[in-house]
Design a protein around this motif. Sequence first.
Motif, PDB file in Angstrom:
ATOM      1  N   ASP A  74       0.818  -1.214   0.000  1.00 50.85           N
ATOM      2  CA  ASP A  74       0.000   0.000   0.000  1.00 50.85           C
ATOM      3  C   ASP A  74       0.854   1.267   0.000  1.00 50.85           C
ATOM      4  O   ASP A  74       0.480   2.268  -0.627  1.00 50.85           O
ATOM      5  N   GLU A 123       2.433  -0.488  -7.662  1.00 49.10           N
ATOM      6  CA  GLU A 123       0.979  -0.424  -7.463  1.00 49.10           C
ATOM      7  C   GLU A 123       0.668   0.101  -6.059  1.00 49.10           C
ATOM      8  O   GLU A 123      -0.211  -0.404  -5.359  1.00 49.10           O
ATOM      9  N   ALA A 124       1.418   1.131  -5.676  1.00 53.11           N
ATOM     10  CA  ALA A 124       1.325   1.657  -4.310  1.00 53.11           C
ATOM     11  C   ALA A 124       1.567   3.158  -4.327  1.00 53.11           C
ATOM     12  O   ALA A 124       1.963   3.744  -5.339  1.00 53.11           O
ATOM     13  N   SER A 174      -1.327   3.535  -7.333  1.00 52.34           N
ATOM     14  CA  SER A 174      -2.436   2.591  -7.187  1.00 52.34           C
ATOM     15  C   SER A 174      -3.304   2.612  -8.437  1.00 52.34           C
ATOM     16  O   SER A 174      -3.129   3.454  -9.333  1.00 52.34           O
ATOM     17  N   ALA A 178      -3.859   5.669  -0.016  1.00 53.12           N
ATOM     18  CA  ALA A 178      -3.468   4.633   0.952  1.00 53.12           C
ATOM     19  C   ALA A 178      -3.688   5.066   2.393  1.00 53.12           C
ATOM     20  O   ALA A 178      -3.413   4.307   3.319  1.00 53.12           O
TER      21      ALA A 178
END
Length: 350
Positions: A74, A106-107, A132, A187
Motif C-alpha cells: 500500500d 501499485e502503491a 495505485s 493509501a
Amino acid sequence: LRGARTQAVAAAVVVLAVVGLAAAAPDGDPTGETRRVAIVQGGGPQGTRAVDTDVREVFERHLDASRTVAPGLDLVVWPEDVVDVAGPVVDFVEGEELAAEARRLEAVLVAGVIEDVGATSFRNAAVAFDGSAGGGGAVVGRVEKERRVPYGEFVPFRSLIEPLAPDILPARDALQGDGVPVLDTPAGRYAVVISWEVFFPDRARHGVSNDAAVLLNPTNGASFSGTQVQTQQVASSRLRAIETGRWVLQAAPTGFSAIVAPDGTVVQRSGVSERRILTGEVELRRGRTWYVAAGDWPTLAFAAVSLGAGWWYELARRRTNAQQTHTTGRIEPSTSAADPTPSVPTPGPS
C-alpha cells in the motif's frame, strides 16, 4: 525523622499517581484497517557531505533497492533528499522514474526531494506519487520541511558569518515550508516530520491532530560519522509514537531506518550503511492522546508548579532554620548572674 518520613510518603504517592495516570491515559485506537508498508534504505557510506556526493548515484542506489520490492503493498517510503533536482521534480526525468516506480509497485510512493529555487534557495519536501489503480503515478501531495537546521540548511546572519567560514557553510538556504504536515493519499492520511523535525513534539502533534493515522519520518543522517545521531533519532521516533499513539515509519538512506509501534517498541531497525528493505503491516489509528489534545501546556504548568513548590519549600526551610538558630543561640540568665549580692567566702577552721 518525622519530616523525612513525610517526604518519603509524599514522593511515593506522587510516583503511584503518575503510574496510575499513565496506565489510564488514552493512547489512540485502531480503526480496524491496516496497511502493508515498505521502507527503502539504499545504503552507502557514512560521513559524506552533499557537496561531495553524486546526487544521481544516490538516487539510483535507492531506485535499485526499491525495484527489489514486490508489487502489492500500500505504501513505500524513501528517505529525505535522496532525489535532488534543479526545479519541480515533475519536470525532470527523476520525476518520471518515480512515477513509473510507483506504478510498478501499485502503491503510494513517498520520496524525499530537494528542488532548487533559483541559485540561492531550495525546497526540502516529501512528495507522494500515486501508483495505485487509476493513480497513474501522479503527484497527490507534498509536505515541505518547516523546521530547518541552522547552519545545515540555512545560515542565519549569512552576510556576517559567511566570510569567516566560506568553505563550510551551505551555499544555499532552504525555504521554510508551511501548512499542515499531512499527506492525504489513496493509501491513507499520513503525518510527516522531515528529518530533525522528529525532535520537535509539536510538529508531530500538528499532523496527528489533523486526523493522520500513521507518522512518517523521512530523514538523512549520512553526513554524520558513527551512530550517535541516528540512535538519538530512533529514540525520538519512539517518543513521538508514544505521544501520538501512532505507528512511526523512519526512512534513512544509510541508517537507521525503523518501524516503531505506538507503544514505542522498535519492531524493525536497519544497520548503518547497508542496503535494506523493511517491510511490515501497520494499523491505521485514530483518537487523541493527552499530548495530542493538550500539547505542551500541562507539562509547562507542572514545571511551573514544581518550581513554585520548590521555592516555597526552600523559604520555609530557611525560616525554620533561622528560628531554631535564634532559639538555641540565646544565652539564658543564671541564678548567680541575677543575684547582685557578692559571694562571701566560707570561713575555714581556725
